[in-house]
Design a protein around this motif. Structure first.
Motif, short mmCIF file in Angstrom:
data_model
loop_
_atom_site.label_atom_id
_atom_site.label_comp_id
_atom_site.label_asym_id
_atom_site.label_seq_id
_atom_site.Cartn_x
_atom_site.Cartn_y
_atom_site.Cartn_z
N ALA A 95 0.83 -1.21 0.00
CA ALA A 95 0.00 0.00 0.00
C ALA A 95 0.85 1.25 0.00
N ALA A 96 2.05 1.15 0.58
CA ALA A 96 2.95 2.30 0.63
C ALA A 96 3.73 2.48 -0.66
N GLY A 97 3.56 1.55 -1.62
CA GLY A 97 4.18 1.70 -2.93
C GLY A 97 5.38 0.82 -3.18
N ALA A 98 5.65 -0.12 -2.28
CA ALA A 98 6.82 -0.99 -2.46
C ALA A 98 6.62 -1.96 -3.62
N ARG A 99 7.72 -2.31 -4.25
CA ARG A 99 7.76 -3.40 -5.21
C ARG A 99 7.92 -4.69 -4.40
N VAL A 100 7.14 -5.71 -4.72
CA VAL A 100 7.14 -6.93 -3.92
C VAL A 100 7.54 -8.12 -4.78
N ALA A 101 8.48 -8.91 -4.28
CA ALA A 101 8.99 -10.06 -5.04
C ALA A 101 9.07 -11.28 -4.13
N SER A 102 8.99 -12.46 -4.74
CA SER A 102 9.11 -13.69 -3.97
C SER A 102 10.10 -14.63 -4.64
N ILE A 103 10.70 -15.49 -3.83
CA ILE A 103 11.60 -16.53 -4.32
C ILE A 103 11.03 -17.87 -3.90
N CYS A 104 10.91 -18.77 -4.85
CA CYS A 104 10.48 -20.15 -4.59
C CYS A 104 9.13 -20.18 -3.87
N SER A 105 9.05 -20.89 -2.74
CA SER A 105 7.78 -21.03 -2.04
C SER A 105 7.33 -19.76 -1.35
N GLY A 106 8.13 -18.70 -1.43
CA GLY A 106 7.67 -17.40 -0.94
C GLY A 106 6.41 -16.94 -1.66
N ALA A 107 6.15 -17.52 -2.85
CA ALA A 107 4.93 -17.19 -3.59
C ALA A 107 3.68 -17.56 -2.79
N PHE A 108 3.77 -18.60 -1.95
CA PHE A 108 2.63 -18.98 -1.13
C PHE A 108 2.31 -17.90 -0.10
N VAL A 109 3.35 -17.26 0.41
CA VAL A 109 3.15 -16.16 1.37
C VAL A 109 2.47 -14.99 0.68
N LEU A 110 2.95 -14.63 -0.51
CA LEU A 110 2.30 -13.54 -1.26
C LEU A 110 0.87 -13.91 -1.62
N ALA A 111 0.66 -15.18 -2.00
CA ALA A 111 -0.69 -15.61 -2.36
C ALA A 111 -1.65 -15.44 -1.18
N ALA A 112 -1.16 -15.70 0.02
CA ALA A 112 -2.01 -15.58 1.21
C ALA A 112 -2.42 -14.15 1.48
N THR A 113 -1.68 -13.18 0.97
CA THR A 113 -2.05 -11.77 1.15
C THR A 113 -3.13 -11.33 0.17
#
Length: 318
Positions: A95-113
């Protein structure tokens, strides 16, 4: 102005995934020699568990609210629910404007958001099916090393995380800076192909009634096999055989046979020194050109490139 990169450290974080963005970004400098990135490793608590050891984390989750880029490394068990405080911190950074990236299973964490809803994303090929099943609103592509959706970037396994970080350096500072970062990491700036080259392309399973004809196809994979011959072997009409095959395997007889032939080609390329043309014939392809085209389409790389990476003798055809 310094570009702040926040790296999220959760319990169960994969250590190599956490270290990759730190190692890549901390070495990048502007033309005047001043570091471009500032790294902040941010955790749920001052100490987090990382497989065989613990990590002391210098920043808390509140520091994520001021980062320019947030990297979410993989976690050992993506089935474990993510703490609400972590999800809130990621959403706040976004929300503050950050670029967000994931590595490997970190995609599951992003998916949960919920940030990946309606977007294309990737993760390690072993977990791609699980990600797609759990989050059907995400367009999961298991064949890509990384997918750039603008402010959301996801990557596959650890080495693909390195590719992604170099890509972000190129986005921020250009090709020259990315090339220098790649040299310092002793890594290629660009890799051909995607995750598909690492996937074992096994044919779909089926029920027992077709097992004899499938075994016969496997034994004769190097021979020209027609639908008529397959149906005759199964004791069915061509139409009935094609329908039953589709019902039981979810694919057509010729597509099943193609996957078997490509798998045979992979096995021959991984061991031995037969030429590409010889491998093509031994895998049942009438033309080496057809073999090369089909192999690249399914694995993402040429047979020669596949052999260079997976054959212990690393013998490239000249």
């Amino acid at each position: 102005m310094v570009h702040v990169v926040g790296v999220l450290a959760m319990d169960g974080v994969v250590p190599v995934d956490l270290s990759i963005p730190c190692a890549v970004f901390e070495r990048v400098e502007r033309a005047d020699g001043v570091p471009f990135y500032e790294i902040r490793v941010c955790g749920e608590a001052p100490e987090v568990r990382a497989r065989a050891f613990g990590l002391r984390v210098p920043f808390g989750l509140d520091a994520l609210s001021t980062v320019d880029t947030l990297v979410v490394p993989g976690i050992d068990d993506p089935t474990v629910p993510v703490a609400p405080t972590v999800l809130a911190a990621i959403r706040q950074a976004w929300a503050a404007g950050a670029r967000v990236a994931s590595i490997c299973s970190g995609a599951f964490v992003l998916a949960a958001t919920g940030l990946l809803d309606g977007r294309r994303a990737t993760t390690h090929w072993l977990a791609a099916g699980r990600l797609a099943e759990r989050y059907p609103s995400i367009d999961v592509d298991p064949n890509r090393l990384f997918i750039d959706e603008g402010r959301i970037i996801t990557s596959a396994g650890a080495s693909a995380g390195l590719d992604m970080c170099l890509h972000l350096v190129r986005r921020d500072l250009g090709q020259s800076a990315a090339a220098q970062a790649a040299r310092l990491a002793v890594a290629p700036l660009d890799r051909d192909g995607g995750q598909a080259q690492f996937i074992r392309h096994e044919p779909p399973r089926t029920s027992a009634c077709l097992a004899p004809v499938l075994e016969w196809m496997l034994e004769n994979v190097d021979q020209p096999l027609s639908i008529r011959a397959m149906a005759a072997r199964a004791g069915m009409s061509e139409r009935t055989f094609a329908r039953r095959f589709q019902e039981q395997t979810g694919t057509t007889p010729m597509q099943w046979l193609l996957s078997v032939r490509i798998r045979r080609g992979q096995e021959l390329l991984e061991s031995g020194s037969a030429s590409i043309d010889q491998v093509a014939l031994a895998s049942g392809f009438a033309s080496p050109v057809t073999f090369r085209t089909s192999f690249r389409k399914l694995t993402g790389v040429s047979p020669a490139s596949y052999r260079a990476r997976f054959n212990a003798e690393r013998r490239l055809e000249r």
